[in-house]
Design an enzyme around this catalytic site. Structure first.
Site, PDB file in Angstrom:
ATOM      1  N   PRO A 151       0.867  -1.204   0.016  1.00  0.00           N
ATOM      2  CA  PRO A 151      -0.019  -0.021   0.040  1.00  0.00           C
ATOM      3  C   PRO A 151       0.804   1.211  -0.060  1.00  0.00           C
ATOM      4  O   PRO A 151       1.838   1.263   0.494  1.00  0.00           O
ATOM      5  CB  PRO A 151      -0.893  -0.140   1.321  1.00  0.00           C
ATOM      6  CG  PRO A 151       0.150  -1.069   2.098  1.00  0.00           C
ATOM      7  CD  PRO A 151       0.714  -2.138   1.117  1.00  0.00           C
ATOM      8  N   MET A 152       0.494   2.157  -0.874  1.00  0.00           N
ATOM      9  CA  MET A 152       1.293   3.492  -0.830  1.00  0.00           C
ATOM     10  C   MET A 152       0.416   4.770  -1.025  1.00  0.00           C
ATOM     11  O   MET A 152      -0.318   4.737  -2.199  1.00  0.00           O
ATOM     12  CB  MET A 152       2.400   3.280  -1.998  1.00  0.00           C
ATOM     13  CG  MET A 152       3.500   2.414  -1.604  1.00  0.00           C
ATOM     14  SD  MET A 152       5.036   2.531  -2.897  1.00  0.00           S
ATOM     15  CE  MET A 152       4.387   1.691  -4.131  1.00  0.00           C
ATOM     16  N   ALA A 153       0.361   5.423  -0.031  1.00  0.00           N
ATOM     17  CA  ALA A 153      -0.666   6.398  -0.042  1.00  0.00           C
ATOM     18  C   ALA A 153      -0.283   7.512  -1.317  1.00  0.00           C
ATOM     19  O   ALA A 153       1.041   7.737  -1.463  1.00  0.00           O
ATOM     20  CB  ALA A 153      -0.401   7.429   1.099  1.00  0.00           C
TER      21      ALA A 153
ATOM     22  N   CYS B 223       3.275   3.391   9.807  1.00  0.00           N
ATOM     23  CA  CYS B 223       3.315   4.872   9.291  1.00  0.00           C
ATOM     24  C   CYS B 223       4.428   5.479  10.109  1.00  0.00           C
ATOM     25  O   CYS B 223       4.291   5.720  11.175  1.00  0.00           O
ATOM     26  CB  CYS B 223       1.892   5.381   9.073  1.00  0.00           C
ATOM     27  SG  CYS B 223       2.119   6.989   8.526  1.00  0.00           S
TER      28      CYS B 223
ATOM     29  N   LYS C   6       0.475  -4.814   8.735  1.00  0.00           N
ATOM     30  CA  LYS C   6       1.902  -4.552   8.237  1.00  0.00           C
ATOM     31  C   LYS C   6       2.510  -3.717   9.428  1.00  0.00           C
ATOM     32  O   LYS C   6       1.853  -2.643   9.617  1.00  0.00           O
ATOM     33  CB  LYS C   6       1.439  -3.716   6.814  1.00  0.00           C
ATOM     34  CG  LYS C   6       2.834  -3.631   6.224  1.00  0.00           C
ATOM     35  CD  LYS C   6       2.530  -3.011   4.812  1.00  0.00           C
ATOM     36  CE  LYS C   6       3.523  -2.496   4.009  1.00  0.00           C
ATOM     37  NZ  LYS C   6       3.854  -0.920   4.572  1.00  0.00           N
TER      38      LYS C   6
ATOM     39  N   HIS D 253       8.195  -4.535   7.676  1.00  0.00           N
ATOM     40  CA  HIS D 253       9.183  -3.828   6.779  1.00  0.00           C
ATOM     41  C   HIS D 253      10.230  -3.481   7.580  1.00  0.00           C
ATOM     42  O   HIS D 253      10.153  -3.047   8.751  1.00  0.00           O
ATOM     43  CB  HIS D 253       8.334  -2.203   6.533  1.00  0.00           C
ATOM     44  CG  HIS D 253       9.480  -1.259   5.734  1.00  0.00           C
ATOM     45  ND1 HIS D 253       9.201  -0.085   5.891  1.00  0.00           N
ATOM     46  CD2 HIS D 253      10.552  -1.246   5.371  1.00  0.00           C
ATOM     47  CE1 HIS D 253      10.230   0.746   5.268  1.00  0.00           C
ATOM     48  NE2 HIS D 253      10.982  -0.233   5.228  1.00  0.00           N
TER      49      HIS D 253
ATOM     50  N   ASN E  64       9.163  -7.165   3.577  1.00  0.00           N
ATOM     51  CA  ASN E  64       9.098  -6.164   2.838  1.00  0.00           C
ATOM     52  C   ASN E  64      10.334  -5.225   3.289  1.00  0.00           C
ATOM     53  O   ASN E  64      10.818  -5.188   4.621  1.00  0.00           O
ATOM     54  CB  ASN E  64       7.979  -5.138   3.217  1.00  0.00           C
ATOM     55  CG  ASN E  64       7.833  -3.862   2.597  1.00  0.00           C
ATOM     56  OD1 ASN E  64       7.623  -2.894   3.370  1.00  0.00           O
ATOM     57  ND2 ASN E  64       8.028  -3.730   1.482  1.00  0.00           N
TER      58      ASN E  64
ATOM     59  N   ASP F 208      13.314  -2.790   0.374  1.00  0.00           N
ATOM     60  CA  ASP F 208      14.334  -2.822  -0.728  1.00  0.00           C
ATOM     61  C   ASP F 208      14.163  -3.850  -1.679  1.00  0.00           C
ATOM     62  O   ASP F 208      15.420  -4.449  -2.073  1.00  0.00           O
ATOM     63  CB  ASP F 208      15.610  -2.657   0.102  1.00  0.00           C
ATOM     64  CG  ASP F 208      15.781  -1.621   1.131  1.00  0.00           C
ATOM     65  OD1 ASP F 208      14.977  -0.629   0.874  1.00  0.00           O
ATOM     66  OD2 ASP F 208      16.860  -1.695   1.755  1.00  0.00           O
TER      67      ASP F 208
HETATM   68  C1  LIG Z   1       4.933   7.277  -1.268  1.00  0.00           C
HETATM   69  C2  LIG Z   1       4.735   6.077  -0.136  1.00  0.00           C
HETATM   70  C3  LIG Z   1       3.573   5.845   0.653  1.00  0.00           C
HETATM   71  C4  LIG Z   1       3.334   5.035   1.354  1.00  0.00           C
HETATM   72  N1  LIG Z   1       2.024   4.745   2.061  1.00  0.00           N
HETATM   73  C5  LIG Z   1       1.917   3.592   2.797  1.00  0.00           C
HETATM   74  C6  LIG Z   1       0.686   3.395   3.389  1.00  0.00           C
HETATM   75  O1  LIG Z   1      -0.061   4.176   3.008  1.00  0.00           O
HETATM   76  N2  LIG Z   1       0.584   2.173   4.094  1.00  0.00           N
HETATM   77  C7  LIG Z   1       1.677   1.458   4.468  1.00  0.00           C
HETATM   78  O2  LIG Z   1       1.490   0.476   5.224  1.00  0.00           O
HETATM   79  N3  LIG Z   1       3.020   1.684   4.018  1.00  0.00           N
HETATM   80  C8  LIG Z   1       3.124   2.786   3.442  1.00  0.00           C
HETATM   81  N4  LIG Z   1       4.194   3.161   2.643  1.00  0.00           N
HETATM   82  C9  LIG Z   1       5.380   1.943   2.975  1.00  0.00           C
HETATM   83  C10 LIG Z   1       5.564   1.052   1.888  1.00  0.00           C
HETATM   84  O3  LIG Z   1       4.312   0.060   1.755  1.00  0.00           O
HETATM   85  C11 LIG Z   1       6.575   0.061   2.292  1.00  0.00           C
HETATM   86  O4  LIG Z   1       6.501  -0.526   3.503  1.00  0.00           O
HETATM   87  C12 LIG Z   1       8.159   0.729   2.091  1.00  0.00           C
HETATM   88  O5  LIG Z   1       8.035   1.555   0.969  1.00  0.00           O
HETATM   89  C13 LIG Z   1       8.913  -0.306   2.105  1.00  0.00           C
HETATM   90  O6  LIG Z   1       9.064  -1.112   1.059  1.00  0.00           O
HETATM   91  P1  LIG Z   1       9.977  -0.843  -0.311  1.00  0.00           P
HETATM   92  O7  LIG Z   1      11.463  -0.866   0.146  1.00  0.00           O
HETATM   93  O8  LIG Z   1       9.694  -1.947  -1.211  1.00  0.00           O
HETATM   94  O9  LIG Z   1       9.552   0.621  -0.772  1.00  0.00           O
HETATM   95  C14 LIG Z   1       4.485   3.983   1.674  1.00  0.00           C
HETATM   96  C15 LIG Z   1       5.626   3.982   1.159  1.00  0.00           C
HETATM   97  C16 LIG Z   1       5.783   5.106   0.096  1.00  0.00           C
HETATM   98  C17 LIG Z   1       7.142   5.325  -0.676  1.00  0.00           C
END
Ligand SMILES: Cc1cc2nc3c(=O)[nH]c(=O)nc-3n(C[C@H](O)[C@H](O)[C@H](O)COP(=O)(O)O)c2cc1C
Length: 373
Positions: A19-21, A104, A144, A174, A206, A208
């Protein structure tokens, strides 16, 4: 490799779009889903806004009719409100899966005891999970989280045990603490520790994963049951094709030319315009994706700037038509994209760390923020 089992839901390949806001709205999920299977989680939804039937929130949980399973991530701090939100999702058939956000790190949220600050309060976490699972009926509920607040206040192993005891269907970790924000590298060792400690339900890793090879390595090194991919698919929705292929044992990689990337950009912006019912809003929202799509390609700064400041779809398409369609995929374009900064401290409510077991529920203002993980 086995499929991912979330309660009665079976997901193949065991890959999850994080999920990414502001990113994982229905158009972006469509682009990713078209490439390969998995679970594609929507943007974070605030439980209070959902329970109050906020119109904007309801727009955010619209799914394409072909989207299956439909996955909603909730953010909440109050067990009662979380329970009501989950019951609403189950009773009104709004989704097939609910994920709860305890990761978050945004100061506005942690300062009030929400997000990644919350698992420190073990009993509050337990109460939220209990209400969520109790109200979910047959829907699987997952959580998460991060490793903890900082290295002196790690919470993930306790949180994992509590999640199992409360009937949660899977846990995603994460591998960073809240104070790390997005800095440094994710600690995959911690994912391995959680996997050792939690044997009853799937553990998802989760942090990188920038390529399918990273995802395979994470599974090998940690033993995790599935991989959650966030920033790796920014400007790279075709990463899901690589991930699906890798899970089937195939090492072929998608390496689109600049012309193919431009076509994906056009489609992404067009889907946003259809979803938002507002072309200016959609094109403005798309601007943040431009740099991610073009990363590594040779594109002049003037054209990059014009693409990233387009106002209409016509402007954007004019810019895209000026890209060299024959330019091949550049070597070294897979590196990090998106947020990468650490923080120097985590903002917490006064006295938050004094008692890990008190059950005081953070105030409603902890629910105001709608962004971030
Ligand atoms: C722009 C952005 C928005 C995010 N929004 C959320 C969110 O709404 N909920 C959540 O659990 N994690 C959110 N994350 C965290 C990601 O879900 C993820 O845990 C984090 O980016 C690490 O994984 P990655 O290294 O694959 O990016 C967000 C990350 C980014 C970069």
């Amino acid at each position: 490799m086995e499929s991912l089992k979330l309660g009665s839901l079976e997901v193949w390949p065991p890959i999850v779009l994080a999920p990414m806001a502001g990113i994982t709205n229905a158009p972006f999920r469509t682009l990713c889903r078209e490439q390969g299977g998995g679970l594609f989680v929507c943007e974070m939804i605030t439980t209070r806004a959902l329970v109050e039937r906020n119109a904007k929130t309801f727009k955010m949980i619209r799914f394409d009719p072909a989207e299956q399973p439909r996955s909603i991530q909730l953010y909440g701090v109050d067990p009662v409100t979380v329970g009501k939100a989950v019951r609403m999702i189950a009773d009104e058939d709004l989704a097939d899966h609910v994920d709860l956000n305890f990761g978050c790190p945004v100061p506005k949220v942690t300062r009030r005891g929400g997000g990644s600050a919350l698992p420190y309060k073990r009993n509050l976490l337990r109460a939220i999970l209990r209400e969520a699972v109790r109200n979910a009926g047959a829907l699987p509920v997952t959580m998460k989280m991060r490793k903890g607040i900082d290295d002196d206040h790690l919470t993930y192993l306790d949180a994992g045990r509590i999640a199992v005891e409360e009937g949660v269907s899977a846990i995603a970790l994460h591998g960073r603490t809240a104070v790390q924000h997005y800095g440094g590298t994710a600690d995959w060792e911690a994912i391995a520790r959680l996997k050792e400690a939690v044997t009853e339900i799937p553990v998802l890793g989760n942090g990188d994963v920038w390529s399918a090879a990273d995802a395979m390595r994470m599974m090998d090194e940690t033993g995790c049951d599935g991989v959650v991919v966030g920033r790796g698919c920014l400007g790279r929705p075709w990463l899901f094709r690589d991930l699906a292929a890798a899970c089937e044992g195939d090492r072929e990689r998608v390496r689109p030319s600049l012309g193919e990337v431009a076509a994906t950009m056009d489609r992404h912006a067009t889907l946003l315009a259809e979803c938002f019912d507002s072309e200016p809003h959609a094109v403005a929202d798309f601007r943040k994706h431009v740099g991610w799509y073009l990363k590594g390609f040779t594109v002049g700064s003037d054209l990059r700037r014009r693409l990233a400041t387009s106002v209409t779809l016509a402007d954007l398409r004019q810019g895209l038509s000026e890209l060299d369609p024959a330019q091949p995929w550049p070597e070294g374009a897979d590196g990090p994209r998106g947020k990468s900064n650490p923080r120097d401290r985590v903002h917490l409510p006064a006295g938050w760390l004094d008692d890990p077991y008190d059950l005081a529920v953070p105030g409603a203002d902890a629910e105001l923020d709608t962004s971030g993980g």
